[in-house]
Design an enzyme around this catalytic site. Structure first.
Site, short mmCIF file in Angstrom:
data_model
loop_
_atom_site.label_atom_id
_atom_site.label_comp_id
_atom_site.label_asym_id
_atom_site.label_seq_id
_atom_site.Cartn_x
_atom_site.Cartn_y
_atom_site.Cartn_z
CD GLU A 1 -10.54 12.79 26.47
OE1 GLU A 1 -10.36 13.90 26.98
OE2 GLU A 1 -10.57 11.75 27.11
CB SER A 2 -11.60 9.76 20.57
OG SER A 2 -12.75 10.37 20.02
#
Lengths: 283, 261, 283, 261
Positions: free
Chosen positions: D51-52
């Site tokens: 998700e980064s």
């Protein structure tokens, strides 16, 4: 899904059907001319064309009878004047009537972004003080559930096919581009199928970090097509042929001259390389 | 030096309106020349934004289109077009929007969409592009166009971009966030809105232009401000810089392009 | 407005007032620790802190009593466990009650994006199947004016001050960063004031093309602050000190130990260089 | 080789569920190990998204956090976090979402927010992060957690992420776009939803685990599928690859970091 590296003609045949909603994007830069020509050669009809700035390529597609509807926000020959074939279609229904779905840049950009995000509509502070909503029922409004403010709303754009041109792809179908990128990424993510023509296919792209990459699994087909954006340009490869844009004004002004040019250069050429060669003969 | 053209005077007058450091959203054509002239003369740190996504660009020659490669090469950064309209313009971060148009009415509303009825056009024009939202959200708007009774009209055929709408404070009641067209630069001089009625009135004349000529070129009964200034003619530096810019541009655009192989 | 190159302490003094809504962003990477410590040193109170992932820096600020409200979506020590000071504030109101405004990552990301775009709210297909709306009245809904679908809506986030850390700035205040960038650009554009600490200030940044640049005219203040993201990391400069993140679990577990550590290393250090030196003595 | 741990078996079983080329949204911890094990064994072209914003990443060691630099260095591209959630997840472009949780109920709903009442928590957990929307929009979801009556519970303290909601087709009536938790991988075996009731039932056991042990570790009366498979123990290649990955990770995380000057 992994992108197929294929011939442009096969990609168009496989993904662009009569009546489809198709977006060829590229804001001045990286306009997919080769793909547009191939659609003309394959004789597609009743396309719903989407593009922020219908450029020469849409002038050609509309003049050759490919389209029955156009979603757009600015339809001219940048820095030169009118798109005569677009005007002829709107003003005189030649060669066919053209329904127009007219927006502002901000509206189309937001609509592509909503399409990319899987949302049914986009909200913007837009279409204020303009008559556009009176001629386009697709421009509506939405009220903020927190402040009560009324804002403009446009439906998401989700083309059946988006077609782009880029600098490079690798053999897996990962696509890398740089320079002015307009709304290409949004149009790409919004599409059900994505065709990309590239100047060059390489074994491996260099590490991208924050560079612009379309990962292979959102790309349906990649076709190597050097010069595929000409007469627009490819940053780092070849410049925009401004003189051609100026010449186009005369070529497209009259129907007969337009058709003769298209026949000679596009229809008589089996592919983009042949098209470019035919222009070289003239020059 | 007095052998300047009206185009040159317009461009110079428009350039002078920009201040150093101002953030300017640039339309193509006359506005682009004016903005770059400002950058090359008194406002070296003007921030020029073209809607193609080139931010803080410093082109050596004028672009023919809004997305020439020169703009990207010399930009502080190139951002996606949706962000230009959302993060910069809509969020209120643009000081000046510089627009052209086919028609302007007395309240600074603009038409760049169509001459004649929308559904049966006499002349179909390119359309809104970025203009509608530039007109709504830039903190102020400058408009450039050549004055004729067909361009400065009593009634627009289509309102593409809102100026002061019906005037008399109508704009302030909307959610348009900028202050609207604060200057309309024509080839006889500059129109500015009356503070109460919002009606454009003659505020300053170019050297050699007359009120009568201005009225003759305007399609509505043009009102004249209490005091009408005279705009100083272009200085030698302004003219030389502008002509050199145009000369570089002509040469660059004439340079033959080798067809890609 | 042109960014001022200034000392960090001056930037915090000028822009961060008691009670302000402040976002320190950076997703694992480029977390502005030096700026957070300076806020602690200057004794700010009643801040409304916003951050997707309250990290050690918010654990420290909350534990030192700077905050009265927290907007967030994931509050833990990544890969290690709890943030004990955050938990103590929520579970036992120590050192002060902390109002929480809890979201999902998608919701905060959309809220920053709406804030950056000058919109009052964001629309998303979010908060489906979760109890979050029952505990957060700021999660509402909006109906699509085209399809009628009901979607989630969250209010835009527009921090009074956003604080970031980046690799480099030039002397005009243009900021360049690369690597993982989280929602930093959105938080930056959403803010009324933007403070950026950087590893290095250079005379001129190289041409950026599509790289990540915050132009000087959206930056309020730039402060040179080498190591300013430690113990998080700066791509291309220094790695994340994973061991420190693991050690923090023990340091912060008890109130007394936490306070002793903060006093010794943060409060007793006049600036970030001194803070880093104090850690070097321990090591 | 039979000296494998339950953690290893879980990781191996989860890894086997991924197919080559599948687009996988990876949670940290056990899911991250499983996804990278798949990539290093039978699924070299699995597309891992953290998700980064790291897309198509191929880390040599496991990240401690979701945003370690290693993930960026080896990614096909790094994109802004808002795009991960909008253009990739919300738009339906993710095949598999891989989640952990503190509690799972019989319908595959997840709690990662709080133990005890929300406003008077016994234990405050980190919260939703990306999980709520991963659970809603990934085409299917795999959940990994160690089974105890306190993790596989009859009643969640808080529903952070929706599985099959109340079951019996309730999810399909919502606008959640994915098919929900198709597999819950525990340390005794795998639960899968019953096609009608959506209730999680024992579908396969790890080598050496028993139905009784599974029931004892489950906080609701666990139903058992008509046929319960047995999951083959880790192969030598799987175990060696996983252990080497963990060893590299341990060594990398142990490497002392020099404080920046």
């Amino acid at each position: 899904m992994t992108a197929r590296v294929t011939a442009l003609s096969d990609a168009i045949a496989a993904h662009v059907r009569d009546g489809a909603c198709v977006a060829l994007e590229g804001f001045t830069h990286l306009i997919p001319f080769a793909a547009g020509h191939e659609i003309i050669r394959q004789g597609r009809r009743n396309l719903h064309l989407v593009r922020m700035t219908p450029d020469l390529i849409y002038d050609q597609m509309i003049g050759m009878g490919c389209a029955s509807r156009l979603t757009f926000s600015w339809g001219g020959n940048p820095g030169v004047g009118s798109l005569h074939r677009l005007r002829d279609a709107i003003e005189h229904q030649w060669p066919a009537p053209l329904e127009i779905d007219e927006h502002t840049h901000a509206g189309v950009a937001a609509a592509y972004s909503a399409g990319a995000a899987g949302l049914p509509f986009a909200t913007l502070r837009g279409y204020l003080g303009t008559d556009l909503p009176s001629v386009n029922p697709r421009i509506r409004s939405v009220d903020c559930p927190f402040t009560g403010e009324r804002l403009a709303a446009v439906p998401a754009i989700n083309p059946e096919v988006t077609i782009l041109h880029a600098q490079r792809a690798d053999r897996h179908g990962n696509v890398a581009m740089h320079g002015i990128i307009g709304a290409q990424r949004e149009a790409a993510f919004a599409a059900r199928a994505l065709i990309v023509t590239v100047e060059e296919i390489v074994e491996e792209l260099p590490p991208a970090m924050n560079g612009i990459v379309l990962p292979h699994w959102i790309v349906s087909a990649v076709a190597q097509c050097p010069g595929g954006a000409y007469p627009s340009y490819v940053h780092g490869r070849y410049p925009r042929d401004n003189a051609f844009y100026q010449r186009w004004d005369a070529i497209a002004r009259e129907r007969a001259g337009f058709l003769a040019w298209m026949n000679r250069h596009v229809l008589a050429s089996r592919d983009h390389a042949t098209f470019l060669a035919s222009l070289r003969q003239v020059a | 030096m007095s052998d300047w053209t009206r185009d040159e005077m317009m461009t110079v007058a428009a350039a002078r309106m920009l201040w150093d450091g101002c953030v300017c959203f640039v339309g193509i054509g006359l506005p682009s020349a004016a903005c770059n002239l400002a950058r090359l003369t008194h406002a070296p740190d003007v921030v020029l934004i073209y809607e193609s996504g080139t931010v803080g660009t410093r082109p050596d020659v004028l672009p023919l289109s809004i997305g020439d490669g020169e703009l990207a090469d010399t930009a502080a950064c190139v951002i996606p077009l949706p962000e230009v309209f959302s993060y910069l313009l809509q969020a209120g971060r643009v000081d000046v929007g510089f627009l052209g148009a086919a028609q302007v009415d007395r309240h600074g509303n603009l038409n760049s969409t169509v001459i004649g009825p929308y559904h049966a056009p006499k002349t179909r024009l390119p359309g809104a592009g970025g203009a509608t939202e530039i007109a709504a959200h830039a903190r102020q708007v400058f408009v450039m166009l050549k004055a004729t009774p067909r361009s400065l009209v009593a009634q627009l055929d289509f309102r593409t971009s809102g100026g002061f709408l019906e005037g008399h404070g109508a704009r302030a009641k909307t959610s348009m966030r900028g202050t609207g067209p604060q200057s309309v630069i024509t080839d006889y001089g500059v129109l500015k809105p009356h503070p109460d009625s919002d009606e454009l009135q003659l505020s300053a004349l170019f050297d050699g232009a007359t009120v009568d000529a201005a009225r003759a070129a305007t399609g509505w009964p043009l009102k004249v401000a209490a005091t009408v200034g005279t705009i100083a003619p272009p200085t030698a530096v302004e003219l030389e810089t502008l002509r050199a810019l145009h000369a570089r541009t002509r040469e660059a655009h004439r340079r033959p392009v080798r067809l890609p192989a």
